[in-house]
Design an enzyme around this catalytic site. Structure first.
Site, short mmCIF file in Angstrom:
data_model
loop_
_atom_site.label_atom_id
_atom_site.label_comp_id
_atom_site.label_asym_id
_atom_site.label_seq_id
_atom_site.Cartn_x
_atom_site.Cartn_y
_atom_site.Cartn_z
N SER A 12 -6.55 -15.69 29.10
CA SER A 12 -6.48 -15.56 27.64
C SER A 12 -5.85 -16.82 27.04
CB SER A 12 -5.61 -14.33 27.31
OG SER A 12 -5.32 -14.24 25.94
N VAL A 60 3.02 -13.17 38.13
CA VAL A 60 3.98 -14.24 38.42
C VAL A 60 5.39 -13.73 38.69
CG1 VAL A 60 2.68 -16.00 37.14
CG2 VAL A 60 4.46 -14.68 35.94
N ASN A 86 1.83 -21.22 32.96
CA ASN A 86 1.58 -20.92 31.55
C ASN A 86 1.78 -19.44 31.22
OD1 ASN A 86 -0.06 -21.07 28.86
ND2 ASN A 86 -1.23 -19.66 30.17
N TYR A 150 13.80 -14.41 24.45
CA TYR A 150 12.69 -15.38 24.57
C TYR A 150 13.26 -16.80 24.54
CZ TYR A 150 8.04 -17.44 23.62
OH TYR A 150 6.87 -18.17 23.67
N LYS A 154 12.85 -19.55 27.59
CA LYS A 154 12.13 -20.81 27.38
C LYS A 154 13.06 -22.01 27.53
CE LYS A 154 7.95 -19.23 26.70
NZ LYS A 154 6.89 -19.52 27.68
N THR A 185 -3.03 -16.41 19.41
CA THR A 185 -3.63 -16.03 20.71
C THR A 185 -3.50 -14.52 20.81
OG1 THR A 185 -1.49 -16.14 21.84
CG2 THR A 185 -2.80 -18.17 21.85
#
Ligand SMILES: NC(=O)c1ccc[n+]([C@@H]2O[C@H](COP(=O)([O-])OP(=O)(O)OC[C@H]3O[C@@H](n4cnc5c(N)ncnc54)[C@H](O)[C@@H]3O)[C@@H](O)[C@H]2O)c1
Length: 269
Positions: A12, A60, A86, A150, A154, A185
């Site tokens: 995706s 993952v 990714n 998040y 990151k 997305t």
């Protein structure tokens, strides 16, 4: 000749577009995701674009699935030249309301998924003198409100990438980290957080991007070719990062004002 690439989260969004961008150069692709139908679609599109390769289901969070993927790359391609970590998920919520389970899930996918991808593929990359491309986010550089888990995941991806940049130079493995701002997305599908109103707010931010996933993949392709370590595809992101470096207090003030607005919106729904 370097022409073998592995991409996680390739079913995706940005992962798919990275696959198509490299496919246009005739690369061989190892495409991994938990979304198997998405993976098959990406491979069909990649073939039409000039690439070839295989798909493999890979979560993952599970190191053994990543080492199995590395093994498959050895069997099918004789090795790998570029590894793109990714795969990722979205989350949101104020720190006071986020549960420890929200934290564990976010760190397991968005941070440890990248750590495990780098570790599983490093032996192959040392052999090929290849490169790692880790997909972080502008959240790694500028910590917006309502997404602390998040942001931390990151920022961890950025710190890992900087650590590897310096450690792996001696074995000639190159490292890049990508820090996009929001773009449209299917990321919202994976959203997890204590407050549904926050999901709608993140959705608005994704919709607002002036550039799409294909533009970002193209930008990454150019910046990797130019040997750039820190890749920031959004013009506004590059400007905001400049502002933070020059006057961090101004950015913190803007973020604090944003937090007040977000809290008001989350309560009024
Ligand atoms: N869209 C944005 O606004 C934005 C901004 C900055 C950074 N990013 C990052 O870009 C990357 C790609 O996200 P996207 O926007 O293309 O979203 P997306 O949801 O369209 O694609 C992400 C893919 O990762 C896969 N995935 C999720 N968890 C997985 C797991 N445990 N194992 C394997 N695959 C898994 C999903 O199935 C999906 O196919 C993510 O790391 C995301 O954090 C996105």
């Amino acid at each position: 000749m370097h022409n073998r690439i592995m991409i996680t989260g390739a079913g995706s969004g940005l992962g798919r577009e990275i696959a198509l961008r490299w496919a246009r150069e005739g690369w061989r692709l190892a495409l991994a995701d938990v979304n198997e139908s998405g993976l098959r679609e990406t491979l069909d599109l990649a073939r039409a674009a000039g690439g070839e390769g295989f798909v493999q289901r890979c979560d993952v969070r599970d190191y053994s699935q990543l080492t199995a993927l590395a093994q498959a790359c050895t069997e099918q391609f004789g090795g790998i030249d570029v590894v793109v970590n990714n795969a990722g998920v979205a989350s949101g919520g104020f720190f006071a309301e986020l549960s420890l389970e929200d934290w564990d899930w976010q760190i397991a996918v968005n941070l440890m998924g990248v750590v495990k991808g780098c570790k599983a593929f490093l032996p192959l990359l040392e052999r090929s003198k290849g490169r790692i491309i880790n997909v972080a986010s502008m959240a790694a550089l500028m910590q917006g409100p309502g997404m602390s888990n998040y942001n931390v995941a990151k920022a961890g991806v950025l710190a890992l990438s900087e650590s590897l940049l310096v450690e792996l130079r001696q074995v000639e493995v190159a490292v890049h980290v990508v820090c996009p701002s929001f773009f449209q997305t299917n990321l919202l599908d994976s959203f997890r957080g204590p407050n549904p109103a926050m999901k709608a707010q993140v959705g608005k931010l994704l919709e607002g991007s002036p550039i799409n996933a294909a533009d970002i993949a193209d930008y990454i392709h150019r910046q990797v070719a130019a040997g750039e370590f820190l890749i920031m595809p959004h013009e506004a992101g590059r400007q905001a990062w400049e502002l933070k470096r020059q006057a961090p207090e101004r950015l913190y003030q803007e973020m604090a004002e944003m937090a007040v607005k977000m809290r008001a919106k989350a309560v009024s729904r």
